[in-house]
Design a protein around this motif. Structure first.
Motif, mmCIF file in Angstrom:
data_model
loop_
_atom_site.group_PDB
_atom_site.id
_atom_site.type_symbol
_atom_site.label_atom_id
_atom_site.label_comp_id
_atom_site.label_asym_id
_atom_site.label_seq_id
_atom_site.Cartn_x
_atom_site.Cartn_y
_atom_site.Cartn_z
ATOM 1 N N HIS A 1 -4.651 6.704 -5.538
ATOM 2 C CA HIS A 1 -4.281 5.456 -4.687
ATOM 3 C C HIS A 1 -4.411 5.859 -3.539
ATOM 4 O O HIS A 1 -5.128 5.495 -2.597
ATOM 5 C CB HIS A 1 -3.133 4.831 -5.449
ATOM 6 N N ASN B 1 -5.770 -9.031 -2.306
ATOM 7 C CA ASN B 1 -4.627 -8.011 -2.044
ATOM 8 C C ASN B 1 -3.292 -8.842 -0.878
ATOM 9 O O ASN B 1 -2.376 -8.804 -0.623
ATOM 10 C CB ASN B 1 -4.268 -6.976 -2.442
ATOM 11 N N ALA C 1 -5.644 -1.673 -5.898
ATOM 12 C CA ALA C 1 -4.253 -2.527 -4.802
ATOM 13 C C ALA C 1 -3.582 -3.831 -5.460
ATOM 14 O O ALA C 1 -2.673 -4.949 -5.307
ATOM 15 C CB ALA C 1 -3.911 -2.852 -3.455
ATOM 16 N N ASP D 1 0.689 -1.311 0.043
ATOM 17 C CA ASP D 1 -0.260 0.552 0.171
ATOM 18 C C ASP D 1 0.903 1.237 -0.034
ATOM 19 O O ASP D 1 0.498 1.988 -0.431
ATOM 20 C CB ASP D 1 -0.720 0.511 1.293
ATOM 21 N N ALA E 1 2.247 0.277 -4.700
ATOM 22 C CA ALA E 1 1.541 1.116 -4.817
ATOM 23 C C ALA E 1 1.998 2.644 -5.572
ATOM 24 O O ALA E 1 1.346 2.921 -6.465
ATOM 25 C CB ALA E 1 0.467 0.793 -4.528
ATOM 26 N N ASN F 1 -6.648 3.934 -0.029
ATOM 27 C CA ASN F 1 -6.568 3.855 1.044
ATOM 28 C C ASN F 1 -6.775 4.206 1.954
ATOM 29 O O ASN F 1 -7.150 3.510 2.930
ATOM 30 C CB ASN F 1 -4.817 3.730 0.773
#
Length: 334
Positions: A171, A243, A203, A151, A155, A175
């Motif tokens: 993103h 994920n 992700a 994350d 990412a 998140n």
């Protein structure tokens, strides 16, 4: 902005995080975003999916809009927006924080201070640490290093390469919303669905990039990389997250330990599947996991440097000749 500029910006952003770490909460844009989305939640909340989708749409717009504004500003500076990507990745990346916090917990466990390790654990995970023994705390830290490296390191790299600063901050927004409302609780079971699904989607590729890098970097016995991928295929599908299971099973295989098992989140207990084969982690496993995710980050940065160099070389070879440049086949004036 071209791919080479984005790749260079990603590398610079990772370097910024390694050198500077996280800004103080009072000055951290992610904290400002969380405060803003808390107000949005108070305005939109209802125990239904449609208001949750509206909430998620607002959050994505805020994140992508901030990245777009940063990109516009960066294009006025030398580097054609590279500085914007570097800034976005530097703000979204948290690799240094993960390594430093895991090292502090490892030190507490190594000194026999289980209560101190439990006290620090909520910096990394949302589970209830009060009933965890030393092995449970160690497993939680290893799992967090794997999941959060996806994350907060891989990412941002991935979305920085694909979509520049707007992609990175979109993103980061998704998140953050997932952490705020995406968990399975009575309040957020419906309202948080859109944020959770968006986070899963954004992700999906980074988690698999992480597993591939871990497979390449696994240096235990021969065929260790193949063992990592085999463990991911075998164990990840049983995990409730599409994920986290990939990241955690890859780390478990590379480290030769077993992760997963029962977890407690307040009054809610989850019986997570077992991931990997081997003994349960101890505090020395935290050190090995920290070195593994550090190598993943360094490798990602190195690959971005290579990509920037390749793109720059290709661009220089294919650049059209200016009509004002003298052709080598024309006769020079006498």
């Amino acid at each position: 902005m071209r791919l080479g500029g984005r790749a260079l910006g990603v590398t610079l952003g990772l370097t910024l995080d390694r050198l500077l770490g996280e800004p103080p909460d009072a000055w951290h844009p992610v904290a400002w975003f969380g405060t803003t989305m808390g107000r949005v939640e108070r305005c939109l909340y209802a125990d239904a999916r449609l208001p949750g989708a509206a909430y998620a749409l607002v959050g994505v717009g805020v994140g992508a809009g901030a990245g777009w504004a940063l990109d516009r500003l960066g294009r006025r500076l030398p580097g054609h927006g590279t500085a914007a990507v570097a800034t976005a990745v530097g703000l979204a990346c948290a690799g240094r924080m993960l390594r430093e916090t895991s090292a502090r917990i490892e030190d507490r466990l190594g000194a026999g201070d289980l209560d101190g390790a439990r006290e620090l654990l909520p910096w990394l995970v949302g589970r209830d640490p009060s009933a965890l023994d030393a092995g449970g705390v160690s497993a939680a830290v290893v799992e967090s290093l794997a999941e959060n490296t996806v994350d907060a390191v891989v990412a941002p790299v991935f979305w920085g390469l694909v979509a520049g600063a707007p992609g990175v901050l979109a993103h980061r927004a998704v998140n953050t919303m997932d952490a705020m409302v995406g968990h399975r609780s009575t309040r957020y079971a419906r309202f948080g669905t859109a944020a959770a699904r968006l986070d899963d989607a954004m992700a999906w590729a980074p988690a698999r990039v992480f597993a591939a890098l871990v497979a390449v970097l696994a240096v235990a016995p021969p065929r260790a990389g193949r063992d990592v991928l085999a463990t991911v295929r075998r164990d990840a599908p049983a995990h409730p997250s599409p994920n986290s299971g990939v990241a955690e099973s890859a780390a478990a295989a590379a480290l030769g330990v077993e992760l997963g098992g029962p977890l407690r989140y307040g009054d809610r207990v989850e019986n997570r599947p077992r991931l990997g084969d081997g003994p349960r982690p101890d505090h020395s496993t935290i050190r090995a996991a920290r070195r593994l995710v550090d190598r993943v980050e360094i490798t990602a940065a190195a690959l971005c440097v290579v990509l920037a160099a390749v793109v720059a070389g290709h661009t220089s070879r294919t650049r059209p000749q200016s009509p004002y440049e003298e052709s080598p086949y024309e006769e020079s004036p006498r």
